[in-house]
Design an enzyme around this catalytic site. Structure first.
Site, short mmCIF file in Angstrom:
data_model
loop_
_atom_site.label_atom_id
_atom_site.label_comp_id
_atom_site.label_asym_id
_atom_site.label_seq_id
_atom_site.Cartn_x
_atom_site.Cartn_y
_atom_site.Cartn_z
N GLU A 298 0.84 -1.19 0.00
CA GLU A 298 0.00 0.00 0.00
C GLU A 298 0.88 1.24 0.00
O GLU A 298 1.94 1.25 0.63
CB GLU A 298 -0.92 0.00 1.23
CG GLU A 298 -1.89 -1.18 1.24
CD GLU A 298 -2.78 -1.20 2.48
OE1 GLU A 298 -2.62 -0.31 3.35
OE2 GLU A 298 -3.64 -2.09 2.57
N HIS B 125 -8.11 0.66 2.34
CA HIS B 125 -7.79 0.37 3.75
C HIS B 125 -8.56 1.31 4.69
O HIS B 125 -7.98 1.99 5.54
CB HIS B 125 -6.29 0.50 4.00
CG HIS B 125 -5.83 -0.27 5.21
ND1 HIS B 125 -4.57 -0.81 5.31
CD2 HIS B 125 -6.45 -0.60 6.37
CE1 HIS B 125 -4.44 -1.41 6.49
NE2 HIS B 125 -5.57 -1.28 7.15
#
Length: 630
Positions: free
Chosen positions: A491, A513
């Site tokens: 990420e 997320h």
């Protein structure tokens, strides 16, 4: 050890008290006037002009008294109100005022009528209080002030202190420029700008030392104090846009807090962490051995999230750094998102939404089903899994769960003995497993093919637990009918471009997320983690620490507390007690907790002891960290 005689000259308003007394008096006397707020604002403006030296104090006083319309009967209620508004660090350091009362003076341009009864409670007698006095008419109305009093004149504090002709080093503690001028005139040796209640730049920029509270002043002068180390000297660094409530909570407790709205690279953090005592992060910042080796003062890492794979917990333990996280604060948010995703996947909401955005009308019930009566398989029956179980069952779903630990089922949920059993029976599989590295690719090609044809997969746990290429293959082959993925193997550190092979696939919900990213969850985390941090810094408590021996300590009562962190090896504890015995320490309580690698012993002692014991304890072999609290 104090080697020179000192005299301490305190201001009253906004120093000993949190307020300007005449402002408080104005709020009382003008309570029934329609223009009350405007008049009070004008009084405050005039007060500041006088404090900063922009108008003469005499003019400032005359103008304020004219606006006050006060009477002698207002003074007793004013004193009662001021008693409630003593500065926080002043109130907590009464011992200093009691022990050094003969060396303490109050020089204020306020009025003895309300100053004397306040400072008397701090062992400062009236004959060491130098202030103005009111004049009254026959009806008790305040008409003015004693103009013969030197403090009623411009630069009256200079004249007053000069008349006192105090011996030794004279230190002035106050919030305003009118206090600094005593230093400027050469009749005071040091000026401490007191900023606990108000920061006046003109005073602070000219000060020998800025004191955010009395603890700092006492620490600099090595005087008796309530705190062993001023909280304003404890530096806290919060990264990754941690919720502002965390900043507020920590700042209000007196710590120096810096906010940065992004994660830092390893090199950036190595440079930034020097001198930092507490580090607050979320999921992106990596706490590596190199970072920890550079952290010369680090005591605590606070993870404002659930997962801690970004933190080298073992190396933190080796360095004596305590780690706290927020294992429960965002569970409800994650569960609600999972429920929403179950419904949206089974109703094919996203494909229909995309069609409408593309100006296509496709009203159809194909592949759209109710969740009622369907089977939900929960992998990981912890805090989130159990809450999801209850809510899903309330919607009419049949719940199955799989967990490596033997966990009690809630409601009618049924435990599966193997993961395969759960995958075979579930219409929807929701993953809620921890960040153990062994869970990498926990759901891969084999597990996806064990799922029912046309089932759905939800991952709100960890990005690495799902083999993404295998999932893409299963989606394209229509082995599974859809997926909702909130976490990814890699990420970005900050918002911006992002690529994943899952993009563009039908009935696949992709989110960045945000499972726990609600206002409520972030506020809960911003309350929970700072409370744990403050509890450890202030008392030594390690309850709920991830990597440290957990210990809940009793309240400190009129004692000094030694915190000794050491490697858990034979003989260390005996050596610590030998040192304590050698220095004849009077111990009121001792508490020990250990794990395989580390020992944490807390000793409460009477305040009077030989300070050489501290050096001796720091030299005990295998000591990692040592602190004194009081």
């Amino acid at each position: 050890m104090i080697t020179v005689a000192r005299k301490y000259v305190f201001d009253f308003d906004s120093t000993l008290t949190r307020v300007e007394a005449l402002d408080v008096l104005a709020e009382m006397t003008l309570s029934n006037r329609e223009d009350r707020d405007e008049v009070i604002k004008e009084i405050q403006h005039i007060t500041n002009l006088g404090i900063d030296g922009d108008i003469s104090f005499t003019e400032s006083l005359e103008r304020r008294i004219r606006l006050l319309q006060a009477n002698k009967k207002h003074l007793d209620p004013l004193v009662e109100e001021l008693r409630k508004k003593i500065s926080k660090s002043i109130a907590s350091n009464k011992e200093f005022f009691e022990k050094y009362s003969e060396d303490i003076y109050v020089i204020s341009c306020g009025f003895k009528e309300f100053i004397d009864p306040i400072v008397e409670e701090y062992n400062i007698p009236s004959d060491r209080v130098y202030a103005n006095t009111f004049t009254f008419d026959e009806d008790g109305n305040i008409t003015g002030f004693d103009e013969e009093n030197v403090l009623a004149s411009h630069n009256g504090k200079i004249a007053c202190l000069k008349e006192l002709n105090l011996e030794g080093e004279v230190q002035v503690i106050g919030d305003g420029y009118s206090d600094y001028v005593m230093r400027e005139a050469g009749i005071a040796h040091k000026f401490f700008a007191y900023t606990e209640n108000v920061h006046r730049e003109k005073a602070a920029s000219n000060a020998d030392h800025v004191a955010p509270n009395l603890d700092e002043f006492l620490f600099v002068n090595d005087l008796p104090r309530n705190l062993s180390y001023p909280k304003n000297r404890i530096k806290i660094l919060l990264l990754e846009n941690v919720h502002p409530v965390a900043f507020d909570n920590l700042s209000e407790d007196g710590f120096s807090v810096e906010l940065i709205d992004r994660s830092l690279t390893e090199e950036e953090l190595i440079e930034k962490i020097k001198g930092v005592h507490v580090l607050g992060i979320r999921s992106k910042t990596q706490i590596t051995p190199r970072v920890l080796d550079a952290a010369n003062k680090l005591l605590v890492v606070g993870a404002f999230c659930i997962g801690t794979t970004q933190i080298d917990l073992n190396y933190c333990l080796k360095k004596g750094v305590v780690v706290f996280n927020a294992p429960y604060s965002n569970t409800r948010s994650v569960v609600e998102m999972a429920i929403g995703q179950i419904i949206m996947l089974m109703r094919n909401i996203f494909p229909r939404s995309v069609e409408i955005h593309n100006r296509q009308w496709n009203k159809t019930a194909a592949n759209s089903t109710e969740v009622r009566g369907k089977n939900l398989g929960i992998v990981g029956y912890g805090n989130i899994g159990k809450q999801l179980s209850v809510l899903a069952e309330a919607m009419g779903m049949r719940v199955y769960y799989y967990d490596l630990e033997d966990r009690l089922a809630l409601g009618n949920a049924k435990r599966c003995n193997t993961l395969e059993d759960l995958l075979n029976v579930s219409d929807v599989v929701s993953l809620h497993i921890d960040d153990n590295k062994a869970n990498k690719n926990f759901i891969g090609d084999r597990e996806l093919h064990q799922m029912r044809d046309g089932a759905y997969l939800i991952n709100l746990s960890r990005g690495f637990v799902v083999d993404i290429p295998a999932l893409v293959k299963a989606l394209k082959e229509k082995k599974i009918a859809g997926a909702a993925i909130d976490v990814f193997p890699e990420e970005p550190r900050k918002n911006g471009p992002f690529k994943t092979p899952l993009q563009g696939l039908p009935n696949v919900i992709l989110t960045p997320h945000i499972g726990g990213s609600t206002q409520e969850a972030q506020m809960n985390i911003a309350d929970f983690v700072p409370n744990k941090i403050m509890d450890y810094i202030n008392t030594g408590n390690t309850k709920d620490a991830l990597n440290f021996p957990n210990i809940r300590l009793p309240k400190q009562n009129n004692a000094h507390r030694f915190l000794h962190i050491h490697r858990n090896l034979p003989g260390v504890m005996a050596r610590i007690n030998e040192v304590l015995a050698h220095y004849e320490m009077n111990i009121s309580g001792q508490y020990l907790s250990t794990n395989d690698d580390l020992g944490y012993v807390i000793t409460d002692l009477d305040k009077d002891y030989n300070r050489d014991v501290i050096k001796a304890l720091k030299k005990v072999e295998h000591t990692i960290k040592f602190r004194v609290l009081y």
